[in-house]
Write a protein that holds these residues in place. Structure first.
Motif, PDB file in Angstrom:
ATOM      1  N   ASP A  19       0.848  -1.201   0.000  1.00  0.00           N
ATOM      2  CA  ASP A  19       0.000   0.000   0.000  1.00  0.00           C
ATOM      3  C   ASP A  19       0.879   1.245   0.000  1.00  0.00           C
ATOM      4  O   ASP A  19       1.366   1.669   1.049  1.00  0.00           O
ATOM      5  CB  ASP A  19      -0.918   0.004   1.218  1.00  0.00           C
ATOM      6  CG  ASP A  19      -1.828   1.220   1.264  1.00  0.00           C
ATOM      7  OD1 ASP A  19      -1.843   2.028   0.306  1.00  0.00           O
ATOM      8  OD2 ASP A  19      -2.542   1.372   2.273  1.00  0.00           O
ATOM      9  N   SER A  21      -0.122   4.189  -0.642  1.00  0.00           N
ATOM     10  CA  SER A  21      -0.893   5.391  -0.346  1.00  0.00           C
ATOM     11  C   SER A  21      -0.837   5.784   1.123  1.00  0.00           C
ATOM     12  O   SER A  21      -1.309   6.863   1.481  1.00  0.00           O
ATOM     13  CB  SER A  21      -2.362   5.190  -0.757  1.00  0.00           C
ATOM     14  OG  SER A  21      -2.990   4.235   0.087  1.00  0.00           O
ATOM     15  N   GLN A  54       5.471   5.301  -7.893  1.00  0.00           N
ATOM     16  CA  GLN A  54       4.310   4.887  -7.118  1.00  0.00           C
ATOM     17  C   GLN A  54       3.082   5.105  -7.983  1.00  0.00           C
ATOM     18  O   GLN A  54       2.893   6.192  -8.525  1.00  0.00           O
ATOM     19  CB  GLN A  54       4.229   5.686  -5.820  1.00  0.00           C
ATOM     20  CG  GLN A  54       5.410   5.404  -4.908  1.00  0.00           C
ATOM     21  CD  GLN A  54       5.366   6.195  -3.625  1.00  0.00           C
ATOM     22  OE1 GLN A  54       4.345   6.755  -3.257  1.00  0.00           O
ATOM     23  NE2 GLN A  54       6.483   6.250  -2.928  1.00  0.00           N
ATOM     24  N   VAL A  55       2.275   4.060  -8.120  1.00  0.00           N
ATOM     25  CA  VAL A  55       1.136   4.105  -9.027  1.00  0.00           C
ATOM     26  C   VAL A  55      -0.103   3.518  -8.349  1.00  0.00           C
ATOM     27  O   VAL A  55      -0.004   2.851  -7.328  1.00  0.00           O
ATOM     28  CB  VAL A  55       1.420   3.316 -10.326  1.00  0.00           C
ATOM     29  CG1 VAL A  55       2.608   3.898 -11.076  1.00  0.00           C
ATOM     30  CG2 VAL A  55       1.647   1.851 -10.035  1.00  0.00           C
ATOM     31  N   ALA A  56      -1.259   3.733  -8.971  1.00  0.00           N
ATOM     32  CA  ALA A  56      -2.498   3.079  -8.558  1.00  0.00           C
ATOM     33  C   ALA A  56      -2.738   1.913  -9.511  1.00  0.00           C
ATOM     34  O   ALA A  56      -2.623   2.063 -10.730  1.00  0.00           O
ATOM     35  CB  ALA A  56      -3.664   4.064  -8.637  1.00  0.00           C
ATOM     36  N   LEU A  57      -3.034   0.738  -8.966  1.00  0.00           N
ATOM     37  CA  LEU A  57      -3.342  -0.424  -9.793  1.00  0.00           C
ATOM     38  C   LEU A  57      -4.848  -0.480  -9.992  1.00  0.00           C
ATOM     39  O   LEU A  57      -5.608  -0.535  -9.032  1.00  0.00           O
ATOM     40  CB  LEU A  57      -2.849  -1.710  -9.121  1.00  0.00           C
ATOM     41  CG  LEU A  57      -1.344  -1.796  -8.894  1.00  0.00           C
ATOM     42  CD1 LEU A  57      -1.000  -3.079  -8.149  1.00  0.00           C
ATOM     43  CD2 LEU A  57      -0.605  -1.739 -10.214  1.00  0.00           C
ATOM     44  N   LEU A  58      -5.253  -0.472 -11.247  1.00  0.00           N
ATOM     45  CA  LEU A  58      -6.671  -0.468 -11.579  1.00  0.00           C
ATOM     46  C   LEU A  58      -7.156  -1.870 -11.904  1.00  0.00           C
ATOM     47  O   LEU A  58      -6.385  -2.719 -12.347  1.00  0.00           O
ATOM     48  CB  LEU A  58      -6.921   0.441 -12.794  1.00  0.00           C
ATOM     49  CG  LEU A  58      -6.374   1.867 -12.703  1.00  0.00           C
ATOM     50  CD1 LEU A  58      -6.706   2.631 -13.974  1.00  0.00           C
ATOM     51  CD2 LEU A  58      -6.892   2.576 -11.479  1.00  0.00           C
TER      52      LEU A  58
END
Length: 159
Positions: A19, A21, A54-58
């Motif tokens: 995580d 975030s 750092q990315v968001a996984l969709l």
């Protein structure tokens, strides 16, 4: 730059892969370190390129990309210039999620994510059929994904 990872670095990397975030305060509590120490360590890992981004996984199916294909590509000419040209071609294609030079066997293996079969057909024509140096294309279509991970095993990488 080669990094020497200690136990705290490993805990930070594992926690961020799970995580990214979380706040620095949350991360520090999770890895049992003070917030200033944790912030310094993360900054060092970022500056050293260990944390690349750092990315968001969709969820692909929720954003209308439901067909995954693993594609083997064999080039007619395999010189460095031809391989780089092919890599540049697929690098500009958003549907190509991953591209690997491999050996032995085909020259490249791609992981492609598209909406549906007509979208794949258009991509295959654009990237493969219209390219003079592409000799062979072999596509495998996913019918079920039983595992998908992005985390790098930290314990294995460190030992």
């Amino acid at each position: 730059m080669t990094f020497e990872f200690d136990d705290l670095d490993r805990r930070i990397l594992k926690a961020l892969q799970a995580d990214a975030s979380q706040t620095n305060q949350e991360l520090a509590a999770r890895v049992h370190a003070s917030p200033p120490t944790c912030l310094r360590r993360v900054k060092r890992l970022v500056e050293g390129g260990v944390i690349a981004r750092q990315v968001a996984l969709l969820d692909a199916q929720k954003v209308a990309a439901a067909l995954t294909a693993v594609v083997e590509i064999t080039l007619d000419r395999q010189g460095e210039e031809e391989q780089q040209a092919f890599e540049a071609l697929v690098a500009d294609e958003p549907a190509v999620q991953q591209c690997y030079r491999v050996s032995p066997g085909p020259d490249f293996v791609l992981v492609v994510l598209v909406r549906d079969m007509p979208s794949y057909h258009a991509l295959a024509h654009r990237l493969f059929a219209s390219q003079r140096n592409v000799r062979n294309v072999r596509s495998y279509f996913s019918i079920h994904r039983s595992k998908f991970e992005t985390a790098i095993p930290i314990d294995d990488a460190a030992s």
